[in-house]
Design a protein around this motif. Structure first.
Motif, short mmCIF file in Angstrom:
data_model
loop_
_atom_site.label_atom_id
_atom_site.label_comp_id
_atom_site.label_asym_id
_atom_site.label_seq_id
_atom_site.Cartn_x
_atom_site.Cartn_y
_atom_site.Cartn_z
N HIS A 27 64.24 31.44 -32.77
CA HIS A 27 64.32 32.17 -34.03
C HIS A 27 65.74 32.05 -34.57
O HIS A 27 66.65 31.61 -33.87
CB HIS A 27 63.91 33.64 -33.85
N ARG A 28 65.90 32.47 -35.81
CA ARG A 28 67.22 32.50 -36.45
C ARG A 28 68.22 33.34 -35.66
O ARG A 28 67.83 34.22 -34.90
CB ARG A 28 67.07 33.10 -37.84
N PRO B 40 71.13 36.23 -36.34
CA PRO B 40 71.36 37.16 -37.46
C PRO B 40 72.64 36.83 -38.21
O PRO B 40 73.56 36.21 -37.67
CB PRO B 40 71.42 38.53 -36.78
N TYR C 275 76.46 36.69 -36.88
CA TYR C 275 76.54 36.38 -35.45
C TYR C 275 77.65 35.34 -35.20
O TYR C 275 77.73 34.34 -35.90
CB TYR C 275 75.21 35.83 -34.95
N GLN D 10 78.92 32.70 -28.90
CA GLN D 10 79.78 32.96 -27.75
C GLN D 10 79.06 32.61 -26.46
O GLN D 10 77.83 32.60 -26.40
CB GLN D 10 80.23 34.40 -27.72
N ARG E 112 75.58 29.62 -24.46
CA ARG E 112 75.18 30.94 -24.92
C ARG E 112 74.07 31.50 -24.03
O ARG E 112 73.29 30.76 -23.45
CB ARG E 112 74.75 30.92 -26.38
N ARG E 113 74.04 32.80 -23.96
CA ARG E 113 73.17 33.45 -23.00
C ARG E 113 71.69 33.14 -23.21
O ARG E 113 70.94 32.97 -22.25
CB ARG E 113 73.39 34.96 -23.07
N GLU E 114 71.25 33.08 -24.44
CA GLU E 114 69.83 32.86 -24.71
C GLU E 114 69.40 31.49 -24.16
O GLU E 114 68.31 31.35 -23.60
CB GLU E 114 69.56 32.92 -26.22
N GLU F 298 72.51 44.45 -14.68
CA GLU F 298 73.14 43.16 -14.41
C GLU F 298 74.61 43.32 -14.05
O GLU F 298 75.10 42.72 -13.10
CB GLU F 298 72.98 42.25 -15.63
N HIS G 95 69.61 40.25 -12.75
CA HIS G 95 69.32 39.72 -14.06
C HIS G 95 67.87 40.04 -14.43
O HIS G 95 66.97 39.90 -13.62
CB HIS G 95 69.53 38.21 -14.08
N THR G 96 67.66 40.49 -15.66
CA THR G 96 66.30 40.75 -16.15
C THR G 96 66.07 39.96 -17.44
O THR G 96 67.02 39.43 -18.02
CB THR G 96 66.08 42.24 -16.45
N HIS H 88 64.91 41.29 -20.17
CA HIS H 88 64.85 42.19 -21.31
C HIS H 88 65.94 41.87 -22.33
O HIS H 88 66.94 41.26 -22.01
CB HIS H 88 64.97 43.64 -20.83
N HIS I 143 62.49 39.84 -33.61
CA HIS I 143 62.93 39.22 -32.36
C HIS I 143 64.23 39.89 -31.92
O HIS I 143 64.83 40.65 -32.69
CB HIS I 143 63.14 37.71 -32.53
N ARG I 144 64.62 39.60 -30.71
CA ARG I 144 65.89 40.11 -30.16
C ARG I 144 67.08 39.69 -31.03
O ARG I 144 67.02 38.72 -31.77
CB ARG I 144 66.08 39.52 -28.77
N ASP I 145 68.16 40.42 -30.88
CA ASP I 145 69.45 39.95 -31.39
C ASP I 145 70.17 39.24 -30.26
O ASP I 145 70.05 39.64 -29.09
CB ASP I 145 70.29 41.14 -31.89
N PRO I 146 70.94 38.18 -30.60
CA PRO I 146 71.57 37.44 -29.50
C PRO I 146 72.68 38.24 -28.83
O PRO I 146 73.25 39.16 -29.42
CB PRO I 146 72.13 36.20 -30.20
N TYR I 147 72.93 37.85 -27.60
CA TYR I 147 74.04 38.38 -26.81
C TYR I 147 75.34 38.28 -27.63
O TYR I 147 75.64 37.22 -28.17
CB TYR I 147 74.15 37.53 -25.55
N GLY I 148 76.06 39.39 -27.72
CA GLY I 148 77.34 39.37 -28.42
C GLY I 148 77.24 39.64 -29.91
O GLY I 148 78.26 39.68 -30.60
N TYR I 149 76.04 39.85 -30.42
CA TYR I 149 75.90 40.15 -31.85
C TYR I 149 76.49 41.52 -32.15
O TYR I 149 76.23 42.50 -31.45
CB TYR I 149 74.42 40.12 -32.25
N GLN J 224 76.20 44.36 -38.49
CA GLN J 224 77.00 44.45 -39.70
C GLN J 224 76.13 44.47 -40.93
O GLN J 224 75.00 44.00 -40.91
CB GLN J 224 77.98 43.29 -39.79
N GLY J 225 76.68 45.04 -41.99
CA GLY J 225 75.94 45.13 -43.24
C GLY J 225 75.80 43.77 -43.90
O GLY J 225 76.43 42.79 -43.51
N ARG K 249 71.63 45.83 -42.65
CA ARG K 249 71.81 44.47 -42.18
C ARG K 249 70.95 43.52 -43.00
O ARG K 249 69.89 43.88 -43.50
CB ARG K 249 71.51 44.34 -40.68
N GLU L 201 69.00 40.96 -42.40
CA GLU L 201 67.63 40.61 -42.04
C GLU L 201 66.66 41.69 -42.54
O GLU L 201 65.57 41.38 -43.03
CB GLU L 201 67.50 40.46 -40.53
#
Lengths: 385, 385
Positions: A275-276, A278, A281, A284, A296-298, B223, B229-230, B232, B275-281, B284-285, B296, B298
């Motif tokens: 997926h996109r 956000p 972003y 990192q 990146r973690r994903e 973690e 590690h999971t 989620h 969907h999830r937001d990536p690690y480190g996101y 923000q407006g 935000r 999206e």
């Protein structure tokens, strides 16, 4: 003024004086999509005066073109796009000189049997070198695409740009463009001796048609400069290296959305895009059991999930890096905001068009660039119909 | 030492001296999931010594509990979870006192006719106030859930925590927990007169069982602290306000994944999670036609896409804010990394369990907390079976 037959001019640095000769079309961005569009515009409408420009070089170094997998496979386009994709394949084979085109079957591993699948073990028999990479137990079925080819998208972009110039297009490098109604504002950039990039001079070019081919940055430019909101998005994709020997005969392997592309004697990994990312972003690196990685973690999670099927991912052969700069990565446009959106073009304002490649640009990018060039020059019919 | 019948002790601030009485179970996090788990643990195993703790208050102020929609609808759980969801509905109605439970039909608008759909126009006839909000032409069909109820998840969490204490659970607020093998390390926090949060004292508590109910922060704690590690993930969800009058009789409306929940005389909007937001996101407006918004991007795009069906979204009634802090928002756990993942619990290490609510916690959160409490205390059978 140059005739359509004579080669165009190239401005590579600010030492070369520029005067606006008056352009009919300006193509902003010399990545794979912009260069191809310029190439086809010269083919279809040699009487139009054309400028191709880029903030960097040819091909554009900063975007997704350089890191594109360069994999054509009939498994990737939607069935209704296959004729178009076949035309792209034929163009790759004939129209751009040496682009490292290699016939390389694609082996798509899967958990379940489908109509055209064969046992993975049988495929391993044919490609014994894969035994070092995959475990046939974990994904026991495989679909083969015998017609798959690999190539270098950067070489195609370079050839397109060069052919366009040879046929009369002008090319300006190291020039930043801002879209303005009726044309573009360009800033010719130079580097000071303290390594600062500064604007040397500014020109306002009027042009009846502007093609915005800025890759993942295109939709932002459309919105920021022209106030046109689009539904497109982007994702940051990294292409880590897997140091397991590959040869000229190693097929391309796909497992769980991950593509392992034999390249430079090893493999380049092309992770799936789910997926996109956000807005806002900042890419990192992640962590693996507490150790920072450049990946990146994903993507790391996707690779961990595949370690059963591709056990070599769990070894030191995988280059995880320690920080983001260790792993090659680039922003990829997601046309329509979709992880598998096909390349497209769309009008933005009177006289401005957006051209987007994205995840399927390897298979349908050239044809989409052709389609826009034909639409802009009133050419009816498409060679793949 | 308190008997199971006597109320437990509450440590709200560091002025109250604490000595570890020896706990059998520590529940880390007093949001909706942790409080409910503590409540059911007291019901099922009153002989076990239990501590519920939170970095903030009761209910935990920082997470998703306070901003949860508080909407129970039979349309939300998977069919196989409906019996369980019905038990949750009955608990909401009977077990927690006044949680502002209100019967409020859910109107789910849709573009196409399905077996149980009726014309949107007919629904508008029954709920005339909706005419101000939606356009029946854009989404002409509607499914009704007459059994839907709204409630305040924060009130449920508060009631759970209070009932647990009344039945003998100890409660410690303003205490940060770090998971350690065999127990937790707690730091009792205080605020200096320069408004700095500092650790006043540290205790190492041994406990045979630790429940990690830290919401979206739970998987990270698992973690970071325990090395587990999971799969989620989490997403940042904002709940903007729509200032259109609503009454006790206004139904809940759903259109294109967006839920409009009548609340406080207006509406609270609950945007879809894709969907999830990536690690480190970092949340923000966004921008709307160049103007910064607190919402935000999206979510903004989702609302723009719905302006035909819900024209009032295009008016000033929608509170977009100017910066992130103007629009209430919180991190939401995505169990299994899925945008519609159901609440779950899982063992982490010997003696530690993760408890996650997420997007479906309004419908299946209480039962999942019960299920973990029953599993931890060896109780067979579940009341919804």
């Amino acid at each position: 003024m140059s005739t359509p037959q004579a080669a165009g001019q190239v401005w590579a640095h600010v030492g070369q004086a520029f005067t606006d000769p008056g352009y009919d079309v300006v193509v902003v961005g010399a990545g794979r999509m912009g260069s191809a569009c310029a190439h086809f515009l010269r083919q279809l409408a040699p009487q139009q005066k054309l400028l191709l420009l880029d903030e960097g070089g040819l091909p554009s170094e900063d975007g997704a073109t350089i890191l594109a997998p360069g994999l054509w496979s009939a498994l990737d386009p939607a069935p209704e796009d296959l004729a178009e994709a076949n035309w792209v394949r034929q163009q790759l084979a004939t129209a751009f000189g040496d682009v490292s085109l290699e016939s390389r079957p694609l082996v798509a591993l899967q958990a379940r049997k489908t109509a055209d699948a064969q046992p993975t073990a049988a495929v391993l028999h044919r490609f014994p070198s894969l035994a070092e990479v995959i475990d046939p137990q974990a994904l026991p079925w495989a679909t083969l695409d015998e017609r798959a080819v690999t190539y270098r998208p950067g070489a195609v972009a370079l050839s397109c740009g060069q052919q366009a110039v040879r046929r009369g297009a002008d090319l300006m490098l190291n020039a930043r463009a801002t879209l303005v109604p009726g044309g573009v504002k360009i800033e010719r950039l130079t580097v000071t001796n303290t390594h600062e990039v500064v604007t040397h001079e500014t020109h306002h070019l009027r042009a009846a048609r502007v093609v915005v081919a800025l890759g993942a940055a295109g939709p932002h430019a459309a919105e920021h400069d022209l106030g046109v909101h689009t539904a497109h998005a982007r994702a940051y994709r990294q292409a880590p290296r897997l140091n397991v020997p590959s040869t000229r005969d190693t097929p391309v392997v796909r497992a769980g959305g991950l593509t392992l592309r034999a390249q430079h004697g090893g493999f380049t990994l092309v992770p799936p895009i789910h997926h996109r990312d956000p807005y806002g972003y900042v890419p990192q690196g992640g962590h693996l059991t507490g150790v920072p990685t450049g990946l990146r973690r994903e993507t790391l999670e996707d690779l961990v999930a595949l370690m059963d099927a591709v056990p070599v991912l769990a070894t030191e052969a995988l280059e995880l890096g320690r920080s983001l700069s260790d792993v090659p990565g680039a922003w990829l446009a997601l046309p329509g905001g979709l992880a598998r959106g096909r390349p497209l073009h769309q009008p933005l304002t009177e006289g401005a068009w957006l051209l987007l490649g994205g995840p399927q640009a390897d298979v349908l990018g050239l044809s989409t660039a052709y389609d826009l060039a034909a639409a802009l020059t009133g050419v009816a019919g498409r060679p793949w119909h």
